[in-house]
Motif scaffolding. Structure first.
Motif, PDB file in Angstrom:
ATOM      1  N   THR A  55       0.821  -1.206   0.000  1.00  0.00           N
ATOM      2  CA  THR A  55       0.000   0.000   0.000  1.00  0.00           C
ATOM      3  C   THR A  55       0.859   1.262   0.000  1.00  0.00           C
ATOM      4  N   GLN A  56       2.012   1.209   0.697  1.00  0.00           N
ATOM      5  CA  GLN A  56       2.888   2.381   0.736  1.00  0.00           C
ATOM      6  C   GLN A  56       3.409   2.717  -0.663  1.00  0.00           C
ATOM      7  N   PHE A  57       3.440   1.745  -1.543  1.00  0.00           N
ATOM      8  CA  PHE A  57       3.794   2.029  -2.935  1.00  0.00           C
ATOM      9  C   PHE A  57       2.554   2.462  -3.732  1.00  0.00           C
ATOM     10  N   THR A  58       1.470   1.700  -3.627  1.00  0.00           N
ATOM     11  CA  THR A  58       0.334   1.929  -4.533  1.00  0.00           C
ATOM     12  C   THR A  58      -0.356   3.268  -4.300  1.00  0.00           C
ATOM     13  N   VAL A  59      -0.265   3.852  -3.093  1.00  0.00           N
ATOM     14  CA  VAL A  59      -0.862   5.185  -2.920  1.00  0.00           C
ATOM     15  C   VAL A  59      -0.243   6.180  -3.889  1.00  0.00           C
ATOM     16  N   GLY A  60       0.950   5.903  -4.345  1.00  0.00           N
ATOM     17  CA  GLY A  60       1.620   6.822  -5.255  1.00  0.00           C
ATOM     18  C   GLY A  60       1.193   6.684  -6.701  1.00  0.00           C
ATOM     19  N   ILE A  61       0.380   5.677  -7.025  1.00  0.00           N
ATOM     20  CA  ILE A  61      -0.048   5.511  -8.425  1.00  0.00           C
ATOM     21  C   ILE A  61      -1.558   5.370  -8.545  1.00  0.00           C
ATOM     22  N   LYS A  62      -2.281   5.621  -7.446  1.00  0.00           N
ATOM     23  CA  LYS A  62      -3.708   5.299  -7.538  1.00  0.00           C
ATOM     24  C   LYS A  62      -4.458   6.207  -8.509  1.00  0.00           C
ATOM     25  N   ALA A  63      -3.905   7.385  -8.808  1.00  0.00           N
ATOM     26  CA  ALA A  63      -4.581   8.262  -9.759  1.00  0.00           C
ATOM     27  C   ALA A  63      -4.155   7.988 -11.206  1.00  0.00           C
ATOM     28  N   ALA A  64      -3.360   6.946 -11.414  1.00  0.00           N
ATOM     29  CA  ALA A  64      -2.884   6.668 -12.769  1.00  0.00           C
ATOM     30  C   ALA A  64      -4.041   6.251 -13.670  1.00  0.00           C
ATOM     31  N   GLY A  65      -3.915   6.547 -14.965  1.00  0.00           N
ATOM     32  CA  GLY A  65      -4.940   6.141 -15.920  1.00  0.00           C
ATOM     33  C   GLY A  65      -4.979   4.632 -16.049  1.00  0.00           C
ATOM     34  N   LEU A  66      -3.949   4.077 -16.651  1.00  0.00           N
ATOM     35  CA  LEU A  66      -3.891   2.631 -16.862  1.00  0.00           C
ATOM     36  C   LEU A  66      -2.710   2.078 -16.064  1.00  0.00           C
ATOM     37  N   ILE A  67      -2.969   1.028 -15.303  1.00  0.00           N
ATOM     38  CA  ILE A  67      -1.887   0.406 -14.542  1.00  0.00           C
ATOM     39  C   ILE A  67      -1.597  -0.977 -15.116  1.00  0.00           C
ATOM     40  N   VAL A  68      -0.366  -1.174 -15.557  1.00  0.00           N
ATOM     41  CA  VAL A  68       0.069  -2.469 -16.050  1.00  0.00           C
ATOM     42  C   VAL A  68       1.023  -3.050 -15.012  1.00  0.00           C
ATOM     43  N   ALA A  69       0.836  -4.312 -14.644  1.00  0.00           N
ATOM     44  CA  ALA A  69       1.738  -4.919 -13.667  1.00  0.00           C
ATOM     45  C   ALA A  69       2.392  -6.148 -14.264  1.00  0.00           C
ATOM     46  N   ILE A  70       3.702  -6.220 -14.110  1.00  0.00           N
ATOM     47  CA  ILE A  70       4.443  -7.409 -14.532  1.00  0.00           C
ATOM     48  C   ILE A  70       5.135  -7.962 -13.295  1.00  0.00           C
ATOM     49  N   ASN A  71       4.757  -9.175 -12.931  1.00  0.00           N
ATOM     50  CA  ASN A  71       5.319  -9.763 -11.713  1.00  0.00           C
ATOM     51  C   ASN A  71       5.278 -11.267 -11.867  1.00  0.00           C
ATOM     52  N   SER A  72       6.341 -11.937 -11.414  1.00  0.00           N
ATOM     53  CA  SER A  72       6.403 -13.385 -11.602  1.00  0.00           C
ATOM     54  C   SER A  72       5.539 -14.133 -10.589  1.00  0.00           C
ATOM     55  N   ASP A  73       5.074 -13.418  -9.565  1.00  0.00           N
ATOM     56  CA  ASP A  73       4.275 -14.074  -8.535  1.00  0.00           C
ATOM     57  C   ASP A  73       2.786 -13.824  -8.785  1.00  0.00           C
ATOM     58  N   PRO A  74       2.030 -14.859  -9.141  1.00  0.00           N
ATOM     59  CA  PRO A  74       0.612 -14.644  -9.450  1.00  0.00           C
ATOM     60  C   PRO A  74      -0.192 -14.101  -8.262  1.00  0.00           C
ATOM     61  N   GLU A  75       0.348 -14.261  -7.057  1.00  0.00           N
ATOM     62  CA  GLU A  75      -0.372 -13.805  -5.869  1.00  0.00           C
ATOM     63  C   GLU A  75       0.027 -12.382  -5.464  1.00  0.00           C
ATOM     64  N   ALA A  76       0.918 -11.748  -6.194  1.00  0.00           N
ATOM     65  CA  ALA A  76       1.395 -10.427  -5.782  1.00  0.00           C
ATOM     66  C   ALA A  76       0.205  -9.462  -5.679  1.00  0.00           C
ATOM     67  N   PRO A  77       0.128  -8.720  -4.583  1.00  0.00           N
ATOM     68  CA  PRO A  77      -1.013  -7.820  -4.386  1.00  0.00           C
ATOM     69  C   PRO A  77      -1.126  -6.742  -5.456  1.00  0.00           C
ATOM     70  N   ILE A  78      -0.066  -6.452  -6.166  1.00  0.00           N
ATOM     71  CA  ILE A  78      -0.140  -5.421  -7.201  1.00  0.00           C
ATOM     72  C   ILE A  78      -1.215  -5.768  -8.229  1.00  0.00           C
ATOM     73  N   PHE A  79      -1.450  -7.062  -8.438  1.00  0.00           N
ATOM     74  CA  PHE A  79      -2.445  -7.468  -9.437  1.00  0.00           C
ATOM     75  C   PHE A  79      -3.868  -7.081  -9.019  1.00  0.00           C
ATOM     76  N   GLU A  80      -4.073  -6.868  -7.726  1.00  0.00           N
ATOM     77  CA  GLU A  80      -5.395  -6.424  -7.272  1.00  0.00           C
ATOM     78  C   GLU A  80      -5.664  -4.996  -7.720  1.00  0.00           C
ATOM     79  N   GLU A  81      -4.589  -4.270  -7.991  1.00  0.00           N
ATOM     80  CA  GLU A  81      -4.784  -2.853  -8.300  1.00  0.00           C
ATOM     81  C   GLU A  81      -4.286  -2.512  -9.692  1.00  0.00           C
ATOM     82  N   ALA A  82      -4.227  -3.526 -10.570  1.00  0.00           N
ATOM     83  CA  ALA A  82      -3.738  -3.275 -11.921  1.00  0.00           C
ATOM     84  C   ALA A  82      -4.869  -3.492 -12.922  1.00  0.00           C
ATOM     85  N   ASP A  83      -4.751  -2.852 -14.062  1.00  0.00           N
ATOM     86  CA  ASP A  83      -5.712  -3.074 -15.135  1.00  0.00           C
ATOM     87  C   ASP A  83      -5.276  -4.262 -15.976  1.00  0.00           C
ATOM     88  N   LEU A  84      -4.015  -4.260 -16.365  1.00  0.00           N
ATOM     89  CA  LEU A  84      -3.506  -5.354 -17.179  1.00  0.00           C
ATOM     90  C   LEU A  84      -2.420  -6.071 -16.387  1.00  0.00           C
TER      91      LEU A  84
END
Ligand SMILES: Cc1cc2nc3c(=O)[nH]c(=O)nc-3n(C[C@H](O)[C@H](O)[C@H](O)COP(=O)(O)OP(=O)(O)OC[C@H]3O[C@@H](n4cnc5c(N)ncnc54)[C@H](O)[C@@H]3O)c2cc1C
Ligand SMILES: Cc1cc2nc3c(=O)[nH]c(=O)nc-3n(C[C@H](O)[C@H](O)[C@H](O)COP(=O)(O)OP(=O)(O)OC[C@H]3O[C@@H](n4cnc5c(N)ncnc54)[C@H](O)[C@@H]3O)c2cc1C
Ligand code: SF4
Ligand code: SF4
Lengths: 264, 335, 410
Positions: B284-313
């Motif tokens: 969350t300390q990271f994602t507060v800095g991008i929550k106003a972004a238009g499109l969020i793309v996340a690339i992560n090798s861990d399918p469970e990474a929480p970033i995927f909860e807050e990504a579009d692609l």
């Protein structure tokens, strides 16, 4: 150098993520939404207070909105504004930017003493960004839109840094002037709790108080009409997982990325 | 009703305002020409460009190549840099003289500065920051598609009885038309009456942005602990997109990249159109800095990474081969 | 001194009042310097924070405390060591309050306060998302018929990592058959407002919350965060029957009553980190240890500095909203201590501690060590039968990707 009398136009807006479009009636449902002061208007208040600290003078708040806006103006008073005025009347309702800027300009004239009007760059609801330039035109004065910083020059003119594409420009305009302030250019000070406990009363003016033709106000005075409203993207992120081999995923991504990034 | 400067009966033609900088048309002006061409054709009317500036004949020809039938050129040294007063005064004269039915402008800072002023002077309606434009079937009125409430609500707006019906159009929405240097069109110089004394604004300085300021970046490519110290591919990818590189706090802590690129709670809060988040888990300390972004793309090798909860692609994969392939894709698409 | 025109001259009354309080609290100090010597900042910065001097300035009514007042994590280590019982962190918070009066506060704190004001949480997250953490759990809105109010708190409600603590706690409460509810519009307790030094605004927050809690008929309250607990216990006016508990205390009660049973083995060694606001502030050292000890197969190791001597994680006193440079984080020291014990888990019972310690573990590349909340280990010890909800399965509570190897790390 003379003291500055500043009027800050502030809009009370619903929290954007809490506004929905009613599925059947296809109308906006903002009844459940909490409200707040439009975020860049907070930056405008901060800038006004900082200018008052440097040059002396007064800071007044002006808003057009329903009676429930008054407590939100008290937040601005607690930040340090000297006075607050609320234009509130059914006749103001349903206004597009033409009668909105007109009513606000009339409110400014009625307040009387002023050198500078500060607005936010745009509201978080209508988000047109048209009101500040509109106010400037009604008042016949110069404008600085998308300002990042302001200062008074020794010759009495206002120096403003404003955003342009790919950079910024520094311009000078004579006072009186209307300025729209960019979101996030400063950190709005928190409320002074002494002031919060004993707020100045908010002066409420009706359409009658402004002495204008009601046909120039509100819905009646608006050239634009809303044809339809609909819900855009869901407030949640899409969470779309791309499948395939790395090459395939990259191809899909590149497509989406191209679409998302402006061609300029 | 607030009466407009002229009536619908008197109004003719579709105009686009051609914003230029140093004699070069802005991207959004070209996009407007493309869309305007389509609208003009549908309506069976000519497409007129309104071009104010100094030394803009080249831009006028460029406008014709991109779809204008007719370009009205107002040349004056006082119009060389954009100022509200000069542009509003000259545009008002020409509009009142010729009475267009429709006037479109780009929703750039200067386009909006002018449009807001002009609409009030002409006492007409202005639809803001359109992402779509069409003629309404039965009435023939211009329908502008706009969004509000942080993009959550869309509306279509029209201007029934006031002329010109004005709209600003969001840059980057309509495709760039391909130019046809052979296209014929008429360039008409219009006389300008403009005195230096009318212009209240003085431009003291113009600054192009240099150095990093990730809060202004329209595109961000952000890397975290998963990039394992190698920001090279991210930097190249960002450069191809005209964007900047950002980072999670850990990537900064580990000295892989400068502090001025830290996104988040105790770093910078950003508002890009697009952010590609690589190898960042999504605290969350990271994602507060991008929550106003238009499109969020996340690339992560861990399918469970929480970033995927807050990504579009979401791409579940090793970031390096994906970035390599992406860079190749983008390069292929380049002229 | 001439004030520029338009500046509101400091409210003399407020000034005197705060000074008076700070000065009074500082009076017993005889300047021995123990506080400066024990303050953990001395372990991470070349210059220790001169705590003794800050107290001296408070005694003298003097200015010049500078930036140092914002470093204090309110860990209370100095307080338990001070031979004169000086409430050092209270004095420092009073100095912060004066700093607000003269608007010399670190960047970021006003924004955090505005977030509390507009959104009801310091994390700047939308109020409409406050219950997103509980998706699929079918939690009940609190009624006075419930045994306890589960007070989630802002961090466990919004922070992705901390949400897992809240979910684990739900599983444990359900396994013990506790009837509980949550408040539909749960308000922020005001902890971050207090530690930022905004006493004035805090009074407004507390008054509104007390009204809200009384209306809802709140009696027994179980909080996830020791910081919320501290607010309810020490900074809210007590009302009839109000009994705020930390979850470790409540779960230990349930264990004693035989309502909560750990039947599954969890093999391994765990070291326990005492959160300052649980341990030193409220003397809650044993309940978390009793919970861990009740888990079959689990070995408990003590960190070199434990209980009253425990080192702070660095996240208290508003430090969650301020940047602490890499290499100056107390959490790093704590992770090194934990690595030394050979434990595979470092357990704690505070969301701030988890965030700081986990972050330090990552920066240090301490992949062997997993930072967990006590609830997360406890959930794994529940027997199959007592797992009330598939969403609460122990693997759901287990961190994945946490031990990801850090190759490039120095
Ligand atoms: C989805 C949507 C789309 C819309 N599109 C259009 C459109 O295309 N054209 C159009 O004319 N109208 C449009 N409107 C109506 C428009 O929102 C209203 O006219 C509104 O009263 C003012 O415009 P704004 O919110 O866009 O203000 P903006 O121009 O974005 O506001 C800029 C600043 O002006 C000041 N300001 C604005 N309103 C007030 C106020 N009431 N009191 C005090 N200060 C104020 C504030 O400082 C504010 O930060 C739209 C409304 C919605 C909900
Ligand atoms: C007071 C405080 C303030 C903070 N402020 C901030 C802040 O402002 N900004 C900030 O970012 N953080 C901040 N943090 C830290 C935050 O809590 C997290 O620890 C941090 O954001 C994690 O960084 P990360 O995602 O890069 O690392 P990790 O959490 O370790 O994530 C690395 C990710 O990379 C993935 N990965 C690994 N290898 C690959 C590969 N080859 N391909 C694809 N993916 C891969 C892994 O699956 C993992 O998800 C703060 C913490 C505290 C306590
Ligand atoms: S330890 Fe206590 S008595 Fe000693 S200097 Fe610090 S506050 Fe004063
Ligand atoms: S409370 Fe902790 S951080 Fe604050 S001065 Fe005392 S020892 Fe230092």
């Amino acid at each position: 150098m003379k003291a500055l009398d500043i009027i800050v136009c502030v809009k009370v807006v619903p929290k954007p993520e809490e506004v929905t479009v009613h599925a059947e009636t296809r109308t906006l449902d903002r009844a459940q939404a909490r409200s707040e002061l439009n975020p860049p208007d907070m930056n405008a208040i901060e800038l006004a207070l900082a200018l008052r600290e440097r040059h002396g003078g007064t800071v007044s708040l002006l808003s057009m909105g329903p009676p429930f806006a008054a407590p939100y103006l008290e937040v601005g008073l607690a930040m340090g504004a000297d006075r607050a005025y609320l234009l509130s009347d059914r006749l103001f309702g349903g206004a597009d930017t033409l009668p909105t800027s007109f009513a606000l300009a009339k409110g400014i004239e009625k307040i009387g003493e002023w050198d500078l009007v500060l607005c936010g760059e745009e509201s978080s609801d209508g988000a047109t960004g048209q009101v500040p330039a509109g106010i400037a035109e009604w008042l016949g004065c110069s404008q600085i839109t998308y300002a990042m910083d302001l200062a008074l020059l020794p010759d009495g003119r206002l120096r403003g840094e404003r955003e342009i594409r790919g950079g910024h420009e520094v311009i000078a305009v004579p006072l009186p002037a209307v300025v729209s302030v960019k979101l996030g250019v400063n950190e709005p000070r928190f409320m002074d709790m002494e002031r919060r406990r004993s707020p100045e009363p908010v002066t409420v003016w009706s359409a009658g108080n402004l002495g204008v033709d009601p046909a120039w106000l509100g819905f009646e005075g608006s050239p634009t009409v809303v044809g339809a409203v609909w819900q855009a993207k869901s407030p949640e992120r899409q969470r779309r997982f791309l499948e395939g081999m790395p090459q395939e995923k990259a191809r899909l991504l590149a497509e989406q990325i191209r679409a998302a990034v402006s061609p300029q | 009703m607030i009466p407009s400067a002229y009536s619908p009966e008197a109004a003719r033609g579709l105009w686009v305002f051609l914003e230029q900088e140093g004699g070069q048309l802005e991207g959004v002006a070209l996009e407007l020409l493309g869309k305007g061409r389509e609208l003009a054709q549908a309506r069976g009317v000519p497409l007129t460009g309104l071009l104010l500036g100094q030394g803009v004949e080249g831009a006028a020809r460029q406008a014709i190549a991109h779809g204008a039938d007719h370009v009205l050129v107002a040349e004056d040294p006082l119009l060389a840099p954009y100022t509200t007063d000069a542009y509003a005064n000259v545009a008002t004269q020409i509009v009142l003289d010729r009475k267009p039915e429709t006037l479109l402008l780009g929703a750039t800072p200067n386009g909006r500065d002018l449009a807001g002023r002009l609409a009030v002077r002409l006492r007409t309606g202005l639809t803001a920051d359109c992402t779509g434009l069409a003629w309404e079937g039965d009435t023939g009125l211009l329908l502008g598609e706009v969004s509000g409430f942080g993009g959550g609500v869309m509306a279509s707006i029209k201007c029934a009885r006031h002329r010109p019906q004005m709209a600003t159009v969001r840059p980057g929405i309509f495709p760039l038309p391909s130019p046809d240097p052979e296209r014929a069109g008429r360039i008409e110089l219009v006389p300008v009456s403009l005195e230096a004394g009318e212009i209240r604004t003085e431009i003291l300085e113009r600054v192009r942005h240099e150095g990093v300021d990730i809060t202004r970046a329209k595109v961000l490519v952000a890397g975290g602990r998963g990039v394992k110290g190698d920001f090279g591919p991210l930097t190249e990818f960002a450069r191809l997109l005209g964007g900047e590189v950002g980072a999670s706090r850990i990537a900064c802590d580990l000295g892989w990249i400068g502090r001025d690129r830290q996104i988040g709670q105790t770093g910078f809060v950003t508002r890009p159109k697009l952010v590609v988040v690589c190898g960042i888990s999504g605290a969350t300390q990271f994602t507060v800095g991008i929550k106003a972004a238009g499109l969020i793309v996340a690339i992560n090798s861990d399918p469970e990474a929480p970033i995927f909860e807050e990504a579009d692609l979401c791409v579940v994969d090793d970031l390096f081969p994906i970035l390599e392939a992406l860079i190749a894709e983008l390069k292929r698409g380049m002229p | 001194m001439s004030e520029p025109a338009g500046v509101r001259v400091l409210d003399d009354f407020a000034w005197d009042e705060v000074w008076g309080a700070a000065k009074g609290a500082a009076a017993p100090c005889f300047q021995c310097g123990v506080c400066t010597a024990v303050c953990p900042w001395g372990l991470v910065q070349k210059e220790p924070v001169n705590v003794r001097r800050l107290i001296r300035l408070a005694q003298l009514d003097a200015d010049g405390w500078g930036e140092a007042i914002w470093l204090c994590t309110t860990c209370a280590l100095c307080e338990v060591r001070c031979p004169r019982g000086v409430p050092v962190s209270e004095i420092i918070l009073a100095l912060r309050r004066l700093a607000w009066e003269r608007r010399s506060v670190p960047k970021g704190l006003p924004t955090m306060l505005w977030a509390v004001h507009w959104d009801g949480n310091p994390w700047d997250q939308p109020p409409s998302q406050r219950q997103a953490w509980a998706k699929g759990l079918d939690l009940q809105p609190f009624t006075p018929e419930h045994e306890v109010l589960f007070y989630v708190g802002c961090t466990a409600a919004y922070d992705r990592r901390s949400q897992k603590i809240a979910r684990s706690l739900v599983a444990l409460l359900r396994a013990a058959g506790v009837s509980f509810g949550i408040l539909a519009d749960e308000p922020c307790c005001g902890e971050s407002v207090r530690t930022a030094g905004q006493e004035g605004y805090l009074a407004e927050v507390v008054a509104a919350n007390v009204r809200r809690f009384e209306e809802a008929g709140v009696r027994k309250l179980v909080a996830v965060s020791p910081h919320c607990l501290d607010m309810f216990r020490s900074h809210y006016p007590p009302w009839d029957g109000f009994r705020p508990l930390h979850y470790t205390e409540y779960l230990a009660e349930l264990l004693d009553a035989g309502r909560l049973r750990f039947t599954r083995e969890v093999r391994g060694t765990v070291a326990y980190h005492d959160p300052c606001y649980l341990g030193r502030r409220h003397g809650i050292y044993d309940p978390p240890r009793r919970l861990l000890a009740a888990i079959p197969g689990l070995m408990l190791a003590e960190l070199p500095a434990a209980r009253e001597d425990a080192l702070c994680c660095g996240g208290g006193g508003g430090r969650m909203w301020l940047e602490t440079h890499a290499g100056e984080r107390f959490g790093d020291l704590r992770i090194r201590e934990a690595l030394g014990t050979g434990a595979e888990w470092l357990a704690t019972s505070c969301p701030f501690c988890i965030l700081c310690l986990e972050d330090s573990a990552k920066v240090l590349g301490a992949e062997r060590l997993k930072v967990v909340d006590v609830t997360e280990l406890a959930v794994r010890a529940l027997g199959e039968a007592s797992l009330p909800h598939p969403a609460l399965s122990p693997t759901g509570g287990e961190e994945k990707g946490e031990g990801a190897p850090v190759r490039g790390a120095p």
